[in-house]
Design a protein around this motif. Structure first.
Motif, mmCIF file in Angstrom:
data_model
loop_
_atom_site.group_PDB
_atom_site.id
_atom_site.type_symbol
_atom_site.label_atom_id
_atom_site.label_comp_id
_atom_site.label_asym_id
_atom_site.label_seq_id
_atom_site.Cartn_x
_atom_site.Cartn_y
_atom_site.Cartn_z
ATOM 1 N N SER A 15 69.547 81.644 -8.722
ATOM 2 C CA SER A 15 69.041 81.614 -7.243
ATOM 3 C C SER A 15 67.952 82.735 -6.806
ATOM 4 O O SER A 15 67.322 82.334 -5.869
ATOM 5 C CB SER A 15 70.286 81.778 -6.542
ATOM 6 O OG SER A 15 70.649 83.137 -6.440
ATOM 7 N N ILE A 16 67.532 83.582 -7.724
ATOM 8 C CA ILE A 16 66.706 84.601 -7.607
ATOM 9 C C ILE A 16 65.203 83.943 -7.672
ATOM 10 O O ILE A 16 64.914 82.982 -8.513
ATOM 11 C CB ILE A 16 66.472 85.538 -8.542
ATOM 12 C CG1 ILE A 16 67.836 86.440 -8.610
ATOM 13 C CG2 ILE A 16 65.390 86.488 -8.666
ATOM 14 C CD1 ILE A 16 67.891 87.766 -9.593
ATOM 15 N N PRO A 17 64.517 84.040 -6.526
ATOM 16 C CA PRO A 17 63.002 83.282 -6.466
ATOM 17 C C PRO A 17 62.252 83.551 -7.888
ATOM 18 O O PRO A 17 62.414 84.498 -8.251
ATOM 19 C CB PRO A 17 62.439 83.985 -5.165
ATOM 20 C CG PRO A 17 63.639 84.578 -4.679
ATOM 21 C CD PRO A 17 64.595 84.826 -5.551
ATOM 22 N N THR A 18 61.341 82.351 -8.017
ATOM 23 C CA THR A 18 60.564 82.273 -9.008
ATOM 24 C C THR A 18 59.519 83.438 -8.853
ATOM 25 O O THR A 18 59.200 84.055 -7.775
ATOM 26 C CB THR A 18 59.918 81.188 -9.462
ATOM 27 O OG1 THR A 18 59.215 80.663 -8.262
ATOM 28 C CG2 THR A 18 60.854 80.194 -9.919
ATOM 29 N N LEU A 19 58.659 83.917 -9.835
ATOM 30 C CA LEU A 19 57.604 85.012 -9.582
ATOM 31 C C LEU A 19 56.687 84.056 -8.860
ATOM 32 O O LEU A 19 56.615 83.032 -8.765
ATOM 33 C CB LEU A 19 56.987 85.433 -11.058
ATOM 34 C CG LEU A 19 57.705 86.394 -11.903
ATOM 35 C CD1 LEU A 19 56.926 86.422 -13.154
ATOM 36 C CD2 LEU A 19 57.754 87.521 -11.281
ATOM 37 N N PRO A 20 55.844 85.150 -8.001
ATOM 38 C CA PRO A 20 54.666 84.460 -7.201
ATOM 39 C C PRO A 20 54.015 83.569 -8.014
ATOM 40 O O PRO A 20 53.802 83.789 -9.328
ATOM 41 C CB PRO A 20 54.179 85.712 -6.682
ATOM 42 C CG PRO A 20 54.997 86.836 -6.853
ATOM 43 C CD PRO A 20 56.017 86.464 -7.846
ATOM 44 N N THR A 21 53.181 82.560 -7.483
ATOM 45 C CA THR A 21 52.336 81.821 -8.101
ATOM 46 C C THR A 21 51.158 82.288 -8.889
ATOM 47 O O THR A 21 50.867 81.853 -10.159
ATOM 48 C CB THR A 21 51.785 80.871 -7.230
ATOM 49 O OG1 THR A 21 52.590 79.998 -6.526
ATOM 50 C CG2 THR A 21 50.736 79.650 -7.894
ATOM 51 N N ILE A 22 50.768 83.396 -8.299
ATOM 52 C CA ILE A 22 49.655 84.178 -9.058
ATOM 53 C C ILE A 22 49.990 84.793 -10.677
ATOM 54 O O ILE A 22 49.361 84.485 -11.294
ATOM 55 C CB ILE A 22 49.011 85.300 -8.114
ATOM 56 C CG1 ILE A 22 47.806 85.872 -8.786
ATOM 57 C CG2 ILE A 22 50.133 86.416 -7.811
ATOM 58 C CD1 ILE A 22 47.179 86.767 -7.878
ATOM 59 N N ALA A 23 51.228 85.295 -10.725
ATOM 60 C CA ALA A 23 51.645 85.706 -11.970
ATOM 61 C C ALA A 23 52.035 84.605 -12.854
ATOM 62 O O ALA A 23 51.707 84.659 -13.998
ATOM 63 C CB ALA A 23 53.003 86.440 -11.538
ATOM 64 N N CYS A 24 52.373 83.379 -12.334
ATOM 65 C CA CYS A 24 52.713 82.466 -13.255
ATOM 66 C C CYS A 24 51.260 81.674 -13.668
ATOM 67 O O CYS A 24 51.225 81.558 -14.888
ATOM 68 C CB CYS A 24 53.563 81.269 -12.556
ATOM 69 S SG CYS A 24 55.203 81.376 -11.807
ATOM 70 N N ARG A 25 50.323 81.755 -12.895
ATOM 71 C CA ARG A 25 49.220 81.258 -13.105
ATOM 72 C C ARG A 25 48.345 82.210 -14.093
ATOM 73 O O ARG A 25 47.822 81.762 -15.237
ATOM 74 C CB ARG A 25 48.142 81.021 -11.968
ATOM 75 C CG ARG A 25 48.453 79.716 -11.139
ATOM 76 C CD ARG A 25 48.144 78.580 -11.750
ATOM 77 N NE ARG A 25 46.738 78.407 -12.142
ATOM 78 C CZ ARG A 25 46.043 78.197 -13.178
ATOM 79 N NH1 ARG A 25 46.949 77.975 -14.362
ATOM 80 N NH2 ARG A 25 44.985 78.033 -13.273
ATOM 81 N N VAL A 26 48.482 83.322 -14.028
ATOM 82 C CA VAL A 26 48.113 84.578 -14.956
ATOM 83 C C VAL A 26 48.546 84.306 -16.300
ATOM 84 O O VAL A 26 47.815 84.412 -17.449
ATOM 85 C CB VAL A 26 48.266 85.820 -14.249
ATOM 86 C CG1 VAL A 26 47.899 86.975 -15.672
ATOM 87 C CG2 VAL A 26 47.356 86.343 -13.081
ATOM 88 N N MET A 27 49.821 84.200 -16.403
ATOM 89 C CA MET A 27 50.501 83.898 -17.650
ATOM 90 C C MET A 27 50.027 82.734 -18.316
ATOM 91 O O MET A 27 49.863 82.602 -19.757
ATOM 92 C CB MET A 27 52.207 83.782 -17.520
ATOM 93 C CG MET A 27 52.670 85.338 -17.464
ATOM 94 S SD MET A 27 54.365 85.428 -17.502
ATOM 95 C CE MET A 27 55.027 84.836 -16.124
ATOM 96 N N GLU A 28 49.657 81.313 -17.598
ATOM 97 C CA GLU A 28 49.378 80.212 -18.036
ATOM 98 C C GLU A 28 48.022 80.362 -18.397
ATOM 99 O O GLU A 28 47.649 79.767 -19.747
ATOM 100 C CB GLU A 28 49.471 79.153 -17.074
ATOM 101 C CG GLU A 28 50.755 78.644 -16.573
ATOM 102 C CD GLU A 28 50.601 77.858 -15.410
ATOM 103 O OE1 GLU A 28 49.582 77.515 -14.752
ATOM 104 O OE2 GLU A 28 51.869 77.283 -14.792
ATOM 105 N N ILE A 29 46.991 81.043 -17.891
ATOM 106 C CA ILE A 29 45.679 81.268 -18.320
ATOM 107 C C ILE A 29 45.699 82.178 -19.540
ATOM 108 O O ILE A 29 44.895 81.966 -20.525
ATOM 109 C CB ILE A 29 44.777 81.595 -17.240
ATOM 110 C CG1 ILE A 29 44.693 80.814 -15.961
ATOM 111 C CG2 ILE A 29 43.530 82.242 -17.781
ATOM 112 C CD1 ILE A 29 44.007 81.151 -14.650
#
Length: 297
Positions: A15-29
């Protein structure tokens, strides 16, 4: 009872929120071999706070800066994709937990300090082993993130763990009591959260097995370096606390560290460990600015 605690813990981790979108996008890129520094810059630059922090890091001797860095694009070039990824996710992770309320039963400031000292110790050990990546620092910095998860999800059990640890001379063995109280160790808890957050496998292994290194491949240095760095951090903390009676002779821990290191092809003797401990103590004094980069105080 342990099964119930595990179920509650896993449910709350989910139930802990996912990481902010910016962190997810940084990992993807940064995981995409076809991406460019420009792709990374476009994602980071709208976040002024994060951009400013990265610029400060790029200009810090701690992260290998050799000349002035004046733009985010230059910072990304200087640091490299992997380092930007590591620094972004570590900054974002701690930002996610920095609003934890203070409690008279637990000094959260000591947690932040221990995290940094362990990261610094891991970086010093990595340099000794001719490993230049700051990934060792980040792995050490985040190694105990599972403790914060326990703190916010099972506070009563967490304070039982804190109380138990008060009576232990070797604080780094406190994880052994966690199975009995909550059914999982904090490294397992941390790994579950970081898997949910889609962390890189290398950091998952280092953080998730830093107390269970016998379960990892001896070809990977990250978990054993974090394990030893954790011990170094605790030794430093024990040496800076005045005990009224029966002080621990920290040198008694050295033979086990030496024997463990040999399994990974690391040939150390007691003089090496004393030298590394001295380097850690000196580094802590010098890196107050770097500490503030992550924790702001």
């Amino acid at each position: 009872m342990s099964f119930d605690k595990i179920s509650v813990l896993i449910s709350k981790i989910n139930s802990i929120p996912t990481l902010p979108t910016i962190a997810c996008r940084v990992m993807e890129i940064t995981a995409d071999p076809n991406s460019s520094a420009n792709d990374l810059m476009k994602v980071i630059i709208p976040d002024i706070s994060l951009s400013t922090k990265l610029l400060k890091m790029a200009n810090s001797p701690f992260f290998g800066a050799t000349r002035g860095v004046t733009s985010l694009q230059h910072a990304i070039t200087v640091l490299g994709f992997k380092e930007v990824r590591n620094l972004v996710i570590s900054a974002v992770v701690f930002e996610s937990f920095m609003k934890i309320e203070k409690n008279e039963n637990y000094d959260i400031g000591k947690f932040w300090k221990h995290s940094f000292v362990c990261g610094l110790a891991a970086k010093i050990i990595a340099a000794e082993l001719k490993k230049t990546s700051n990934e060792f620092f980040v792995a050490g910095l985040l190694h105990d993130i599972g403790k914060l998860v326990i703190y916010i999800t099972l506070p009563n059990e967490f304070f039982k763990l804190v109380d138990t640890a008060k009576h232990l001379k070797l604080k780094f063995t406190a994880f052994e009591t966690e199975k009995g109280i909550i059914g999982m160790t904090h490294d397992e808890v941390g790994m579950r959260l970081l898997k949910k957050w889609m962390f890189p496998e290398s950091l998952l292994t280092a953080i998730g097995f830093h107390h269970r290194i016998q379960e990892t491949d001896t070809k990977s240095l990250l978990p054993v370096v974090v394990h030893i760095a954790d011990i170094f951090a605790h030794i430093y903390e024990m040496q800076t606390v005045v005990e009224e009676d029966d002080p621990l002779k920290t040198e008694t821990l050295f033979p086990d560290i030496i024997k463990l290191a040999q399994l990974y092809g690391i040939e150390w003797d007691e003089s090496d460990l004393n030298r590394l401990q001295l380097a850690l103590a000196e580094g802590i004094e010098k890196e107050a600015v770097t500490f503030r980069l992550f924790f702001g105080n």
